[in-house]
Design a protein around this motif. Structure first.
Motif, PDB file in Angstrom:
ATOM      1  N   ALA A  58       0.734  -1.149   0.161  1.00  0.00           N
ATOM      2  CA  ALA A  58       0.090  -0.101  -0.027  1.00  0.00           C
ATOM      3  C   ALA A  58       0.940   1.281  -0.054  1.00  0.00           C
ATOM      4  CB  ALA A  58      -0.929   0.094   1.233  1.00  0.00           C
ATOM      5  N   ARG A  59       0.644   2.012  -0.864  1.00  0.00           N
ATOM      6  CA  ARG A  59       1.245   3.497  -0.907  1.00  0.00           C
ATOM      7  C   ARG A  59       0.274   4.628  -1.075  1.00  0.00           C
ATOM      8  NH1 ARG A  59       3.566   5.531  -5.795  1.00  0.00           N
ATOM      9  NH2 ARG A  59       2.749   4.165  -7.546  1.00  0.00           N
ATOM     10  N   HIS A  60       0.477   5.617  -0.544  1.00  0.00           N
ATOM     11  CA  HIS A  60      -0.092   6.970  -0.823  1.00  0.00           C
ATOM     12  C   HIS A  60       0.709   7.632  -2.334  1.00  0.00           C
ATOM     13  CE1 HIS A  60      -0.580  11.567  -0.253  1.00  0.00           C
ATOM     14  NE2 HIS A  60      -1.676  11.214  -0.589  1.00  0.00           N
ATOM     15  N   VAL A  61      -0.569   8.081  -2.888  1.00  0.00           N
ATOM     16  CA  VAL A  61      -0.015   8.499  -4.412  1.00  0.00           C
ATOM     17  C   VAL A  61      -0.613  10.230  -4.339  1.00  0.00           C
ATOM     18  CG1 VAL A  61      -0.295   8.658  -6.880  1.00  0.00           C
ATOM     19  CG2 VAL A  61      -0.565   6.515  -5.541  1.00  0.00           C
ATOM     20  N   ARG A  82      -7.013  -4.981 -14.359  1.00  0.00           N
ATOM     21  CA  ARG A  82      -6.525  -3.716 -13.925  1.00  0.00           C
ATOM     22  C   ARG A  82      -7.416  -3.412 -12.576  1.00  0.00           C
ATOM     23  NH1 ARG A  82      -4.845   0.946 -14.335  1.00  0.00           N
ATOM     24  NH2 ARG A  82      -6.120   2.769 -14.126  1.00  0.00           N
ATOM     25  N   LEU A  83      -8.481  -3.946 -12.369  1.00  0.00           N
ATOM     26  CA  LEU A  83      -9.478  -3.453 -11.049  1.00  0.00           C
ATOM     27  C   LEU A  83     -10.141  -4.434 -10.778  1.00  0.00           C
ATOM     28  CD1 LEU A  83     -10.150  -1.235  -9.376  1.00  0.00           C
ATOM     29  CD2 LEU A  83     -11.920  -0.588 -10.659  1.00  0.00           C
ATOM     30  N   GLY A 118      -1.491  -2.885  -3.931  1.00  0.00           N
ATOM     31  CA  GLY A 118      -1.367  -3.696  -4.949  1.00  0.00           C
ATOM     32  C   GLY A 118      -1.088  -5.039  -4.434  1.00  0.00           C
ATOM     33  N   PHE A 119      -1.511  -6.292  -5.054  1.00  0.00           N
ATOM     34  CA  PHE A 119      -1.269  -7.596  -4.556  1.00  0.00           C
ATOM     35  C   PHE A 119      -0.360  -8.457  -5.697  1.00  0.00           C
ATOM     36  CE2 PHE A 119      -5.051  -6.157  -2.916  1.00  0.00           C
ATOM     37  CZ  PHE A 119      -5.120  -6.715  -1.485  1.00  0.00           C
ATOM     38  N   PRO A 120       0.454  -9.272  -5.005  1.00  0.00           N
ATOM     39  CA  PRO A 120       1.308  -9.977  -5.990  1.00  0.00           C
ATOM     40  C   PRO A 120       0.517 -10.972  -6.836  1.00  0.00           C
ATOM     41  CG  PRO A 120       1.817 -10.704  -3.830  1.00  0.00           C
ATOM     42  CD  PRO A 120       0.739  -9.552  -3.618  1.00  0.00           C
ATOM     43  N   PRO A 121       1.121 -11.206  -8.007  1.00  0.00           N
ATOM     44  CA  PRO A 121       0.554 -12.392  -8.838  1.00  0.00           C
ATOM     45  C   PRO A 121       0.006 -13.590  -8.371  1.00  0.00           C
ATOM     46  CG  PRO A 121       2.406 -11.530  -9.859  1.00  0.00           C
ATOM     47  CD  PRO A 121       2.429 -11.156  -8.648  1.00  0.00           C
TER      48      PRO A 121
END
Length: 84
Positions: free
Chosen positions: A3-6, A32-33, A74-77
């Motif tokens: 998780a990161r702040h954009v 994508r989503l 984001g999650f890994p594959p």
């Protein structure tokens, strides 16, 4: 999970409606989503959510910082968490 702040590039260019449209656009990509979940809103469709959030942001006249917080998760594959 990562998780990161954009941060927005410029406070004057913060655009919640544009951000929602960009995030929810599939852009011809298969993964994508996964899911969109909105909390603390009465609205139940993305256009109605956009209108509600923009109206709420417009009422906030004291805040000098960006009123939109974009958090990317984001999650890994292969890792597919439940939408709930």
């Amino acid at each position: 999970m990562i998780a990161r702040h954009v941060p927005m590039r410029s406070l004057g260019k913060s655009d919640f409606a544009g951000l929602v449209r960009y995030i929810s656009d599939k852009q011809d990509k298969t993964e994508r989503l996964g899911a969109v979940q909105v909390t603390n809103c009465e609205a139940d469709t993305l256009p109605a959510v956009i209108a509600e959030v923009l109206a709420t942001q417009h009422q906030n006249t004291r805040a000098e910082s960006d009123k939109t917080f974009h958090l990317l998760i984001g999650f890994p594959p292969g890792e597919n968490p439940d939408a709930s």
